[in-house]
Design an enzyme around this catalytic site. Structure first.
Site, PDB file in Angstrom:
ATOM      1  N   TRP A  18      14.500  -0.697  -7.236  1.00  0.00           N
ATOM      2  CA  TRP A  18      14.179  -0.628  -5.800  1.00  0.00           C
ATOM      3  C   TRP A  18      15.477  -0.926  -5.033  1.00  0.00           C
ATOM      4  O   TRP A  18      16.124  -1.949  -5.280  1.00  0.00           O
ATOM      5  CB  TRP A  18      13.105  -1.662  -5.490  1.00  0.00           C
ATOM      6  CG  TRP A  18      12.675  -1.708  -4.058  1.00  0.00           C
ATOM      7  CD1 TRP A  18      12.296  -0.662  -3.272  1.00  0.00           C
ATOM      8  CD2 TRP A  18      12.563  -2.890  -3.242  1.00  0.00           C
ATOM      9  NE1 TRP A  18      11.955  -1.113  -2.024  1.00  0.00           N
ATOM     10  CE2 TRP A  18      12.108  -2.467  -1.977  1.00  0.00           C
ATOM     11  CE3 TRP A  18      12.796  -4.247  -3.461  1.00  0.00           C
ATOM     12  CZ2 TRP A  18      11.882  -3.365  -0.936  1.00  0.00           C
ATOM     13  CZ3 TRP A  18      12.573  -5.137  -2.429  1.00  0.00           C
ATOM     14  CH2 TRP A  18      12.117  -4.697  -1.173  1.00  0.00           C
ATOM     15  N   ASP A  52       9.786  -9.468 -10.493  1.00  0.00           N
ATOM     16  CA  ASP A  52       9.359  -8.934  -9.208  1.00  0.00           C
ATOM     17  C   ASP A  52       7.997  -8.292  -9.432  1.00  0.00           C
ATOM     18  O   ASP A  52       7.882  -7.269 -10.110  1.00  0.00           O
ATOM     19  CB  ASP A  52      10.382  -7.901  -8.711  1.00  0.00           C
ATOM     20  CG  ASP A  52      10.023  -7.376  -7.319  1.00  0.00           C
ATOM     21  OD1 ASP A  52       8.959  -7.750  -6.799  1.00  0.00           O
ATOM     22  OD2 ASP A  52      10.810  -6.584  -6.767  1.00  0.00           O
ATOM     23  N   LYS A  56       0.667  -4.172  -1.524  1.00  0.00           N
ATOM     24  CA  LYS A  56       0.002  -3.029  -2.150  1.00  0.00           C
ATOM     25  C   LYS A  56      -1.400  -3.373  -2.645  1.00  0.00           C
ATOM     26  O   LYS A  56      -2.357  -2.679  -2.322  1.00  0.00           O
ATOM     27  CB  LYS A  56       0.859  -2.509  -3.312  1.00  0.00           C
ATOM     28  CG  LYS A  56       1.860  -1.457  -2.936  1.00  0.00           C
ATOM     29  CD  LYS A  56       2.974  -1.907  -2.017  1.00  0.00           C
ATOM     30  CE  LYS A  56       4.010  -2.752  -2.730  1.00  0.00           C
ATOM     31  NZ  LYS A  56       5.195  -3.051  -1.905  1.00  0.00           N
TER      32      LYS A  56
HETATM   33  N1  PLA Z   1       9.698  -5.124  -4.895  1.00  0.00           N
HETATM   34  C1  PLA Z   1       9.507  -3.848  -5.221  1.00  0.00           C
HETATM   35  C2  PLA Z   1       9.797  -3.406  -6.606  1.00  0.00           C
HETATM   36  C3  PLA Z   1       9.023  -2.948  -4.262  1.00  0.00           C
HETATM   37  O1  PLA Z   1       8.844  -1.678  -4.603  1.00  0.00           O
HETATM   38  C4  PLA Z   1       8.764  -3.396  -2.953  1.00  0.00           C
HETATM   39  C5  PLA Z   1       8.275  -2.451  -1.890  1.00  0.00           C
HETATM   40  C6  PLA Z   1       8.964  -4.754  -2.689  1.00  0.00           C
HETATM   41  C7  PLA Z   1       9.437  -5.588  -3.684  1.00  0.00           C
HETATM   42  C8  PLA Z   1       8.734  -5.391  -1.347  1.00  0.00           C
HETATM   43  O2  PLA Z   1       7.579  -5.103  -0.753  1.00  0.00           O
HETATM   44  P1  PLA Z   1       6.995  -6.037   0.409  1.00  0.00           P
HETATM   45  O3  PLA Z   1       8.117  -6.814   0.976  1.00  0.00           O
HETATM   46  O4  PLA Z   1       6.407  -5.098   1.376  1.00  0.00           O
HETATM   47  O5  PLA Z   1       6.014  -6.903  -0.276  1.00  0.00           O
HETATM   48  N2  PLA Z   1       8.639  -1.126  -1.982  1.00  0.00           N
HETATM   49  C9  PLA Z   1       8.109  -0.083  -1.094  1.00  0.00           C
HETATM   50  C10 PLA Z   1       8.341  -0.378   0.367  1.00  0.00           C
HETATM   51  C11 PLA Z   1       6.622   0.050  -1.306  1.00  0.00           C
HETATM   52  C12 PLA Z   1       9.746  -0.692   0.785  1.00  0.00           C
HETATM   53  O6  PLA Z   1      10.697  -0.030   0.357  1.00  0.00           O
HETATM   54  O7  PLA Z   1       9.864  -1.639   1.570  1.00  0.00           O
HETATM   55  C13 PLA Z   1       8.755   1.244  -1.501  1.00  0.00           C
HETATM   56  O8  PLA Z   1       8.372   2.275  -0.945  1.00  0.00           O
HETATM   57  O9  PLA Z   1       9.591   1.238  -2.424  1.00  0.00           O
END
Ligand code: PLA
Length: 480
Positions: free
Chosen positions: A210, A291, A327
């Site tokens: 991510w 995570d 989620k």
């Molecule tokens: N860790 C991972 C692996 C994630 O994919 C995401 C969110 C988070 C943490 C953090 O999410 P939160 O702070 O909203 O709890 N990833 C999303 C959204 C769903 C984003 O990029 O913020 C994504 O589309 O990858």
């Protein structure tokens, strides 16, 4: 206006007047006032000039040094911030912005990982609605500040959700948990804590991961490195590369692991592979940081999706866990999550908790209460909890059924290439394998919004649109 025709605020009324205008004050008073005002302006001018020199701007000085200052300001309107460069759009959230601006009726947003109903609409879970109704009716609730570490019952329920209520570490008081601003906030607190109390260690991130991970850790003072994770040739896990890289990491390094439903690849280690990873982490004395942003979204089963974390904790390791309810409870905008440190003894757990508070207090003082209260009501009320578990399963199942729908639509079209990875990948995302030019075609020609690395959120696909999506992929593969 001449260069001496300086504008100054009227001493008594605060109104601006020209220096030649009469104010009703005597000549002497006027000149004293004028001297006072000019020296004040001189100081302000000097400060602005220093600031501008510091920012390295090549534009004209905002205030001339000889007190003809106000004229210069008027002649060259501008901002102290002229030198601030435009930042690029966020690789994930920027996609949503571009989607909103697109007026095409057939557009699809498969960028951000946000669940959509079969009608393509955002979903508020029934269990969440029920909890909120109970909250509205509960007159004992107030809007006082929470403690720095958040809602204590929420924290207890959160660690039990990820570790299991019967977990020895939980029972022995060896888990410190604070409420966080969703998963991102948990990671940020962890990063700053590590940057303070675990100086010198780098965090190893899977490649790819991510995107925000790479920014969060350096902001907390932790250097970032990477370990091999995904093999594009097999579209699967590069298990050997992963083990080699973990073995080569210096003892004590932090290893970030996605608890389940790896983002962006959708590729998770098998149970046996997790056991091997655990062996390496133990032997090399690495510090695992999980995570957990998708508990329930991988298999539809909350306990099953927590297995990797529990395996490490039950092996007696000290572990850090970042949880998000964005989620699995659909609480994206509530920003609710938790950070837990599982440590070797209860005394250490107390000290760690006190220092997590030290990180939080100057950052945002204390967390918001609404999301925590919803989670608390779902996890502590049997009826709400059972209803929620079914809803999580329902969301996971719909995503899996969209994998089948997309895969069979591509097969029908005879799209070149093997698309079995759409079926095999786990969780919210499919890492399609589309290259950057193909992704651009998906967006520009077909109005399908996705991240540039080729990731699509399967949670945004609907039965009605699977065919459309397959046709867009087919066109992009054949023609780009
Ligand atoms: N860790 C991972 C692996 C994630 O994919 C995401 C969110 C988070 C943490 C953090 O999410 P939160 O702070 O909203 O709890 N990833 C999303 C959204 C769903 C984003 O990029 O913020 C994504 O589309 O990858």
């Amino acid at each position: 206006m001449s260069s001496l025709d300086v504008q100054m605020p009227h001493a008594k009324s605060g109104n601006w007047f020209r220096s030649g205008e009469t104010t009703g004050a005597s000549g002497d008073t006027r000149s004293q006032m004028r001297r006072f005002k000019l020296s004040t302006m001189d100081k302000v001018g000097n400060r602005l000039n220093k600031l501008q020199a510091h920012l390295g701007s090549e534009s004209e000085l905002l205030v001339a040094p000889n007190n003809t200052s106000a004229v210069a300001v008027e002649a060259t309107p501008g901002s102290i911030w002229n030198g601030v460069p435009q930042a690029p759009p966020d690789p994930i959230l920027g996609v949503s912005e571009a989607f909103k601006a697109d007026k095409d009726g057939s557009k699809m947003n498969l960028g951000v990982g946000a669940y959509r109903t079969e009608e393509g609409k955002p979903l508020v879970l029934n269990s969440v609605r029920a909890a909120e109704r109970q909250m509205v009716a509960d007159m004992s609730l107030n809007k006082e500040y929470l403690g720095i570490g958040g809602n204590p019952n929420f924290c207890k329920l959160s660690r039990e959700l990820i570790l299991g209520a019967d977990c020895a570490a939980v029972r022995e008081g060896r888990v410190s948990t604070v409420q966080s601003l969703s998963g991102t906030g948990a990671l940020r607190i962890a990063a700053e804590f590590l940057g303070t109390f675990y100086k010198g260690a780098a965090v190893y991130l899977p490649n790819p991961t991510w995107g925000n991970h790479k920014k969060i850790f350096p902001n907390g003072g932790v250097a970032v490195k990477s370990y091999r994770y995904y093999n594009p040739a097999t579209r699967g896990l590069d298990f050997q590369g992963l083990c080699e890289d973990l073995c080569a990491a210096p003892a004590g390094s932090i290893i970030l692991l996605h608890a389940c439903a790896h983002n962006p690849t959708g590729v998770d280690p098998t149970h046996e592979q997790w056991a091997e990873i655990l062996k390496v982490v133990k032997a090399k004395q690495l510090l695992p940081l999980f995570d957990s942003a998708y508990q329930g979204f991988a298999s539809g089963d909350l306990d099953r999706d927590a297995q990797a974390v529990r395996m490490f904790v039950n092996a007696g390791l000290e572990v850090i866990i970042c949880q998000s309810y964005a989620k699995n409870m659909g609480l994206y905008g509530e920003r609710i999550g938790a950070l837990s440190f599982v440590v070797a003894d209860a005394g250490v757990a107390k000290k760690v908790y006190s220092q997590m508070q030290q990180v939080i207090r100057p950052m945002y003082s204390n967390p918001p209460m609404h999301g925590a209260a919803i989670v608390e009501r779902i996890l502590s009320n049997k009826e709400n909890y059972e209803a929620w578990k079914l809803e999580v399963k329902g969301m996971a199942d719909r995503i899996i059924s969209m994998r089948t729908a997309l895969h069979s639509a591509l097969q029908k079209l005879g799209t070149p290439g093997n698309w079995d990875h759409i079926l095999n990948q786990i969780g919210m995302f499919t890492f399609t394998g589309l290259n950057s030019a193909q992704v651009t075609n998906m967006t520009k020609k077909h109005h399908v919004y996705m991240t540039q690395d080729g990731r699509i959120s399967m949670a945004g696909v609907t039965a009605a649109k699977a065919q459309y999506l397959a046709a867009a992929i087919d066109d992009s593969v054949r023609n780009c």
